[in-house]
Design an enzyme around this catalytic site. Structure first.
Site, PDB file in Angstrom:
ATOM      1  N   LYS A  90       0.833  -1.209   0.000  1.00  9.23           N
ATOM      2  CA  LYS A  90       0.000   0.000   0.000  1.00  9.23           C
ATOM      3  C   LYS A  90       0.874   1.269   0.000  1.00  9.23           C
ATOM      4  CE  LYS A  90      -2.104  -1.257   3.854  1.00  9.23           C
ATOM      5  NZ  LYS A  90      -1.500  -2.588   4.109  1.00  9.23           N
ATOM      6  N   ARG A 166     -10.541   0.104   8.197  1.00 10.40           N
ATOM      7  CA  ARG A 166     -10.134  -1.290   8.361  1.00 10.40           C
ATOM      8  C   ARG A 166     -11.154  -2.116   9.098  1.00 10.40           C
ATOM      9  NH1 ARG A 166      -3.731  -2.188   8.748  1.00 10.40           N
ATOM     10  NH2 ARG A 166      -3.305  -0.149   7.925  1.00 10.40           N
ATOM     11  N   ARG A 201      11.613  -5.243   5.043  1.00 13.16           N
ATOM     12  CA  ARG A 201      11.300  -3.814   4.858  1.00 13.16           C
ATOM     13  C   ARG A 201      12.207  -2.929   5.722  1.00 13.16           C
ATOM     14  NH1 ARG A 201       5.373  -1.812   5.407  1.00 13.16           N
ATOM     15  NH2 ARG A 201       5.431  -3.142   7.243  1.00 13.16           N
ATOM     16  N   ARG A 230      10.622  -0.992  11.372  1.00 13.22           N
ATOM     17  CA  ARG A 230       9.451  -0.739  12.221  1.00 13.22           C
ATOM     18  C   ARG A 230       9.384  -1.739  13.370  1.00 13.22           C
ATOM     19  NH1 ARG A 230       4.278   0.020   8.400  1.00 13.22           N
ATOM     20  NH2 ARG A 230       3.439  -1.483   9.891  1.00 13.22           N
ATOM     21  N   ARG A 241      -0.985  -9.430  12.725  1.00  9.86           N
ATOM     22  CA  ARG A 241      -1.623  -8.387  11.903  1.00  9.86           C
ATOM     23  C   ARG A 241      -2.447  -9.021  10.779  1.00  9.86           C
ATOM     24  NH1 ARG A 241       3.850  -5.538  10.907  1.00  9.86           N
ATOM     25  NH2 ARG A 241       2.903  -4.509   9.113  1.00  9.86           N
TER      26      ARG A 241
HETATM   27  P1  AP5 Z   1       4.737  -1.500   1.923  1.00  9.83           P
HETATM   28  O1  AP5 Z   1       4.433  -0.681   0.738  1.00  9.83           O
HETATM   29  O2  AP5 Z   1       5.406  -0.852   3.080  1.00  9.83           O
HETATM   30  O3  AP5 Z   1       3.434  -2.313   2.380  1.00  9.83           O
HETATM   31  P2  AP5 Z   1       2.130  -1.829   3.165  1.00  9.83           P
HETATM   32  O4  AP5 Z   1       0.969  -2.516   2.561  1.00  9.83           O
HETATM   33  O5  AP5 Z   1       2.099  -0.332   3.261  1.00  9.83           O
HETATM   34  O6  AP5 Z   1       2.444  -2.509   4.550  1.00  9.83           O
HETATM   35  P3  AP5 Z   1       2.179  -2.087   6.046  1.00  9.83           P
HETATM   36  O7  AP5 Z   1       2.954  -3.072   6.882  1.00  9.83           O
HETATM   37  O8  AP5 Z   1       2.486  -0.633   6.270  1.00  9.83           O
HETATM   38  O9  AP5 Z   1       0.699  -2.337   6.232  1.00  9.83           O
HETATM   39  P4  AP5 Z   1       0.008  -2.563   7.552  1.00  9.83           P
HETATM   40  O10 AP5 Z   1      -1.383  -2.441   7.164  1.00  9.83           O
HETATM   41  O11 AP5 Z   1       0.385  -3.804   8.277  1.00  9.83           O
HETATM   42  O12 AP5 Z   1       0.627  -1.437   8.507  1.00  9.83           O
HETATM   43  P5  AP5 Z   1       0.121   0.000   8.916  1.00  9.83           P
HETATM   44  O13 AP5 Z   1       1.296   0.839   9.143  1.00  9.83           O
HETATM   45  O14 AP5 Z   1      -0.928   0.488   8.022  1.00  9.83           O
HETATM   46  O15 AP5 Z   1       5.624  -2.742   1.408  1.00  9.83           O
HETATM   47  C1  AP5 Z   1       6.138  -3.690   2.318  1.00  9.83           C
HETATM   48  C2  AP5 Z   1       7.539  -4.132   1.837  1.00  9.83           C
HETATM   49  O16 AP5 Z   1       7.408  -4.825   0.595  1.00  9.83           O
HETATM   50  C3  AP5 Z   1       8.500  -2.965   1.588  1.00  9.83           C
HETATM   51  O17 AP5 Z   1       9.780  -3.355   1.982  1.00  9.83           O
HETATM   52  C4  AP5 Z   1       8.452  -2.756   0.061  1.00  9.83           C
HETATM   53  O18 AP5 Z   1       9.665  -2.247  -0.455  1.00  9.83           O
HETATM   54  C5  AP5 Z   1       8.162  -4.161  -0.442  1.00  9.83           C
HETATM   55  N1  AP5 Z   1       7.316  -4.146  -1.630  1.00  9.83           N
HETATM   56  C6  AP5 Z   1       6.208  -3.404  -1.845  1.00  9.83           C
HETATM   57  N2  AP5 Z   1       5.676  -3.692  -3.055  1.00  9.83           N
HETATM   58  C7  AP5 Z   1       6.461  -4.647  -3.591  1.00  9.83           C
HETATM   59  C8  AP5 Z   1       6.428  -5.378  -4.829  1.00  9.83           C
HETATM   60  N3  AP5 Z   1       5.453  -5.173  -5.730  1.00  9.83           N
HETATM   61  N4  AP5 Z   1       7.387  -6.311  -5.061  1.00  9.83           N
HETATM   62  C9  AP5 Z   1       8.373  -6.536  -4.135  1.00  9.83           C
HETATM   63  N5  AP5 Z   1       8.459  -5.881  -2.957  1.00  9.83           N
HETATM   64  C10 AP5 Z   1       7.511  -4.946  -2.679  1.00  9.83           C
HETATM   65  O19 AP5 Z   1      -0.565  -0.333  10.314  1.00  9.83           O
HETATM   66  C11 AP5 Z   1       0.226  -0.729  11.424  1.00  9.83           C
HETATM   67  C12 AP5 Z   1      -0.678  -0.935  12.623  1.00  9.83           C
HETATM   68  O20 AP5 Z   1      -1.341   0.300  12.956  1.00  9.83           O
HETATM   69  C13 AP5 Z   1      -1.795  -1.948  12.443  1.00  9.83           C
HETATM   70  O21 AP5 Z   1      -1.337  -3.259  12.697  1.00  9.83           O
HETATM   71  C14 AP5 Z   1      -2.803  -1.456  13.487  1.00  9.83           C
HETATM   72  O22 AP5 Z   1      -2.399  -1.864  14.787  1.00  9.83           O
HETATM   73  C15 AP5 Z   1      -2.652   0.052  13.410  1.00  9.83           C
HETATM   74  N6  AP5 Z   1      -3.616   0.612  12.427  1.00  9.83           N
HETATM   75  C16 AP5 Z   1      -3.341   1.054  11.187  1.00  9.83           C
HETATM   76  N7  AP5 Z   1      -4.453   1.463  10.573  1.00  9.83           N
HETATM   77  C17 AP5 Z   1      -5.456   1.287  11.457  1.00  9.83           C
HETATM   78  C18 AP5 Z   1      -6.853   1.516  11.412  1.00  9.83           C
HETATM   79  N8  AP5 Z   1      -7.468   1.986  10.316  1.00  9.83           N
HETATM   80  N9  AP5 Z   1      -7.586   1.225  12.503  1.00  9.83           N
HETATM   81  C19 AP5 Z   1      -7.013   0.749  13.623  1.00  9.83           C
HETATM   82  N10 AP5 Z   1      -5.690   0.482  13.725  1.00  9.83           N
HETATM   83  C20 AP5 Z   1      -4.922   0.755  12.657  1.00  9.83           C
END
Ligand code: AP5
Length: 296
Positions: A90, A166, A201, A230, A241
């Site tokens: 994402k 979410r 990552r 992270r 997660r």
């Molecule tokens: P990346 O682009 O960083 O992936 P992402 O989908 O953004 O992953 P996240 O881990 O950030 O998602 P998440 O939903 O778990 O975490 P968030 O911070 O939102 O890519 C990942 C890796 O893959 C990178 O190294 C990249 O280089 C590589 N990559 C990407 N695309 C690629 C490709 N095509 N090919 C090869 N490699 C690739 O949330 C964290 C926490 O916050 C949650 O667990 C929750 O506790 C809380 N939270 C967040 N949102 C909410 C909400 N709405 N409500 C309540 N709690 C929430």
């Protein structure tokens, strides 16, 4: 010169110009001008119509007045949501979308990490939930996202909402506040790939750019030396997660089924972006066509 503030322009009925938008959301349009000889046909809140005399109308078979330009005075900015499992890409896609379409990127996870870094009580509570891969309670996250969406830059430029909503309750509240996406992008990636993406990552604290040790390595040794990881990017935590994601995703998708596009997120980041870019281009073309039909 007559100037227009617009983000979408169509040239119609012209034998010498293509009957499709010449300018996209990526173009810089604020300075768009027409010659003084242009005559204003009609103008209201959403459309301005001009007749423009063009030097390209030199052929005797071409009409003298050959271009009708239609521009949205109060252009409707794009509103996009992007969803997918942890590490589905994402954030990576948001970097690319933002670069091309100049939308305001609002990532719920980033807002929460900023809150944690501030040392606030909400940040401390949020971290307790993030540590165990659970959703942060609505009373912390809902207002945080709503306020960011209401900021003038999000309203003017359009927004790209990453990782939100979410849960059914977040989706329902968002709809209740009047925030509806033009497009809901769902990134689909098999689970075995996700774990590898998470553990590899790394983040650049200076530029905010996302790297992967194998798939998207840092460009220089200087960047490599400052990369951080992270706190929730471990194999153990990503499984928690993922579990939370599976519990909630179906109810969120059901709320947006009219606007969902499913994208294969398992291919290279450029190939993933090509799918998204094509959907966004189509969306903008459809909008321009609607403007065209409104004139006709
Ligand atoms: P990346 O682009 O960083 O992936 P992402 O989908 O953004 O992953 P996240 O881990 O950030 O998602 P998440 O939903 O778990 O975490 P968030 O911070 O939102 O890519 C990942 C890796 O893959 C990178 O190294 C990249 O280089 C590589 N990559 C990407 N695309 C690629 C490709 N095509 N090919 C090869 N490699 C690739 O949330 C964290 C926490 O916050 C949650 O667990 C929750 O506790 C809380 N939270 C967040 N949102 C909410 C909400 N709405 N409500 C309540 N709690 C929430």
């Amino acid at each position: 010169m007559a100037s227009l503030n617009s983000s979408s322009v169509s040239f119609l009925n012209s034998p010498s110009l293509p009957n499709k938008p010449l300018l996209t959301a990526n173009s810089s349009l604020n300075q768009l001008s027409f010659p003084k000889s242009s005559s204003l046909i009609n103008s209201n809140d959403s459309l301005t119509l001009f007749h423009v005399r063009s030097s390209r109308a030199s052929s005797s078979r071409s009409p003298k007045v050959l271009v009708v330009a239609a521009a949205a005075n109060k252009s409707e900015p794009l509103k996009i949501m992007i969803s997918g499992a942890p590490a589905s890409g994402k954030g990576t896609q948001c970097e690319l979308i933002k670069k091309k379409y100049d939308l305001v990127h609002i990532a719920a996870g980033d807002l929460l990490r900023t809150e944690i870094a501030s040392g606030s009580d909400n940040g401390k509570r949020a971290k307790e939930h993030m540590d165990i891969g659970q959703l942060v309670p609505d009373e912390i996250v809902v207002m945080m996202v709503k306020e960011r969406l209401m900021q003038p830059d999000s309203q003017d430029k359009g927004w790209l909402l990453d990782g939100y909503p979410r849960s059914l309750s977040q989706a329902t509240k968002l709809q209740g506040y009047g925030f509806h996406p033009d497009l809901f992008i769902l990134l689909e990636v098999p689970e075995e790939i996700l774990v590898e993406r998470v553990v590899g990552r790394r983040l650049d604290p200076v530029t905010g750019k996302i790297y992967h040790l194998k798939y998207s390595p840092p460009e220089t040794e200087e960047i490599a030396a400052r990369l951080t990881q992270r706190f929730d990017d471990t194999e153990e935590k990503v499984k928690l997660r993922l579990h939370t994601h599976h519990q909630n995703v179906a109810s969120v998708l059901a709320m947006f089924e009219d606007t969902i596009i499913k994208v294969d997120g398992s291919v290279s980041k450029e190939a993933v972006f090509a799918q998204i870019d094509s959907a966004l281009t189509k969306l903008l073309e459809q909008r321009a066509e609607k403007i065209g039909s409104a004139i006709a």
